[in-house]
Design a protein around this motif. Structure first.
Motif, PDB file in Angstrom:
ATOM      1  N   ASP A  13       0.677   4.583   2.156  1.00  0.00           N
ATOM      2  CA  ASP A  13      -0.017   5.001   3.370  1.00  0.00           C
ATOM      3  C   ASP A  13      -0.388   6.479   3.372  1.00  0.00           C
ATOM      4  O   ASP A  13      -1.387   6.869   3.969  1.00  0.00           O
ATOM      5  CB  ASP A  13       0.819   4.684   4.604  1.00  0.00           C
ATOM      6  CG  ASP A  13       0.976   3.171   4.803  1.00  0.00           C
ATOM      7  OD1 ASP A  13       0.246   2.400   4.153  1.00  0.00           O
ATOM      8  OD2 ASP A  13       1.833   2.773   5.601  1.00  0.00           O
TER       9      ASP A  13
ATOM     10  N   ASN B 257      -3.836   3.073   0.871  1.00  0.00           N
ATOM     11  CA  ASN B 257      -4.570   2.964  -0.395  1.00  0.00           C
ATOM     12  C   ASN B 257      -5.935   3.639  -0.383  1.00  0.00           C
ATOM     13  O   ASN B 257      -6.829   3.263  -1.126  1.00  0.00           O
ATOM     14  CB  ASN B 257      -4.711   1.497  -0.814  1.00  0.00           C
ATOM     15  CG  ASN B 257      -3.398   0.920  -1.290  1.00  0.00           C
ATOM     16  OD1 ASN B 257      -2.480   1.637  -1.668  1.00  0.00           O
ATOM     17  ND2 ASN B 257      -3.291  -0.386  -1.259  1.00  0.00           N
ATOM     18  N   THR B 258      -6.106   4.667   0.456  1.00  0.00           N
ATOM     19  CA  THR B 258      -7.372   5.391   0.534  1.00  0.00           C
ATOM     20  C   THR B 258      -7.168   6.828   0.073  1.00  0.00           C
ATOM     21  O   THR B 258      -6.414   7.583   0.687  1.00  0.00           O
ATOM     22  CB  THR B 258      -7.912   5.384   1.984  1.00  0.00           C
ATOM     23  OG1 THR B 258      -8.034   4.035   2.417  1.00  0.00           O
ATOM     24  CG2 THR B 258      -9.255   6.075   2.075  1.00  0.00           C
TER      25      THR B 258
ATOM     26  N   ILE C 100      -3.504  10.887  -0.683  1.00  0.00           N
ATOM     27  CA  ILE C 100      -3.790   9.599  -0.038  1.00  0.00           C
ATOM     28  C   ILE C 100      -3.690   9.824   1.467  1.00  0.00           C
ATOM     29  O   ILE C 100      -2.693  10.342   1.959  1.00  0.00           O
ATOM     30  CB  ILE C 100      -2.806   8.513  -0.513  1.00  0.00           C
ATOM     31  CG1 ILE C 100      -2.988   8.274  -2.010  1.00  0.00           C
ATOM     32  CG2 ILE C 100      -3.008   7.220   0.278  1.00  0.00           C
ATOM     33  CD1 ILE C 100      -2.035   7.276  -2.604  1.00  0.00           C
TER      34      ILE C 100
ATOM     35  N   SER D  87       0.833  -1.202   0.000  1.00  0.00           N
ATOM     36  CA  SER D  87       0.000   0.000   0.000  1.00  0.00           C
ATOM     37  C   SER D  87       0.864   1.247   0.000  1.00  0.00           C
ATOM     38  O   SER D  87       2.054   1.196   0.290  1.00  0.00           O
ATOM     39  CB  SER D  87      -0.911   0.014   1.230  1.00  0.00           C
ATOM     40  OG  SER D  87      -0.136   0.140   2.409  1.00  0.00           O
TER      41      SER D  87
ATOM     42  N   VAL E 173      -6.732   5.873  -6.752  1.00  0.00           N
ATOM     43  CA  VAL E 173      -5.677   4.913  -6.454  1.00  0.00           C
ATOM     44  C   VAL E 173      -5.948   3.655  -7.286  1.00  0.00           C
ATOM     45  O   VAL E 173      -7.029   3.099  -7.238  1.00  0.00           O
ATOM     46  CB  VAL E 173      -5.651   4.545  -4.959  1.00  0.00           C
ATOM     47  CG1 VAL E 173      -4.575   3.509  -4.665  1.00  0.00           C
ATOM     48  CG2 VAL E 173      -5.448   5.785  -4.109  1.00  0.00           C
ATOM     49  N   THR E 174      -4.954   3.254  -8.067  1.00  0.00           N
ATOM     50  CA  THR E 174      -5.111   2.029  -8.882  1.00  0.00           C
ATOM     51  C   THR E 174      -3.978   1.068  -8.619  1.00  0.00           C
ATOM     52  O   THR E 174      -2.939   1.420  -8.136  1.00  0.00           O
ATOM     53  CB  THR E 174      -5.158   2.332 -10.380  1.00  0.00           C
ATOM     54  OG1 THR E 174      -3.965   3.034 -10.757  1.00  0.00           O
ATOM     55  CG2 THR E 174      -6.377   3.164 -10.720  1.00  0.00           C
TER      56      THR E 174
END
Length: 123
Positions: free
Chosen positions: A92, A112-113, A108, A90, A122-123
């Motif tokens: 962060d 991954n948010t 972000i 991820s 986010v891909t």
């Protein structure tokens, strides 16, 4: 974190059966415990990239970007991490900053948010 335990005990017993034998007081104690730790840090590299995740170069990299234009940023483990087959789980946190105006915008906010400003995918 992986814990590995290995204990080896070598016992040599010589028995002479010519006149019988007895085993008196036998005691076994573990060896002193050795504890070793190791740490390895790996880095990531971020770069402006195209839709196929290729790093932008030359004119594409230095082009002026307009407000509202899509800017793709790719992040990957560096060459040492890739050689050791390290993969990313991820991202962060990620923020855009403009130091001349002392501005920062979150992209972000947690693993991954994307931030809730609807400006990041986010891909």
């Amino acid at each position: 974190s992986i814990e590995v335990n290995f204990q080896e005990t070598i016992v040599t017993l010589t028995v002479d059966l010519s006149s019988g034998f007895t085993i008196d007081d036998v005691s076994v104690a573990p060896k002193d415990r050795l504890e070793r730790t190791a740490a390895q840090a790996y880095l990531v590299e971020g770069y402006l990239c195209s839709a196929d995740n290729a790093a932008l170069e030359g004119e594409a990299l230095s082009a002026t970007r307009n407000q509202g234009a899509l800017i793709r940023v790719c992040v990957r483990p560096d060459a040492d991490a890739q050689a050791d087959e390290i993969y990313m789980r991820s991202i962060d946190s990620f923020s855009w900053t403009r130091s001349d105006l002392n501005l920062e915008q979150a992209a972000i906010v947690s693993p991954n948010t994307a931030a809730e400003n609807l400006l990041t995918t986010v891909t």
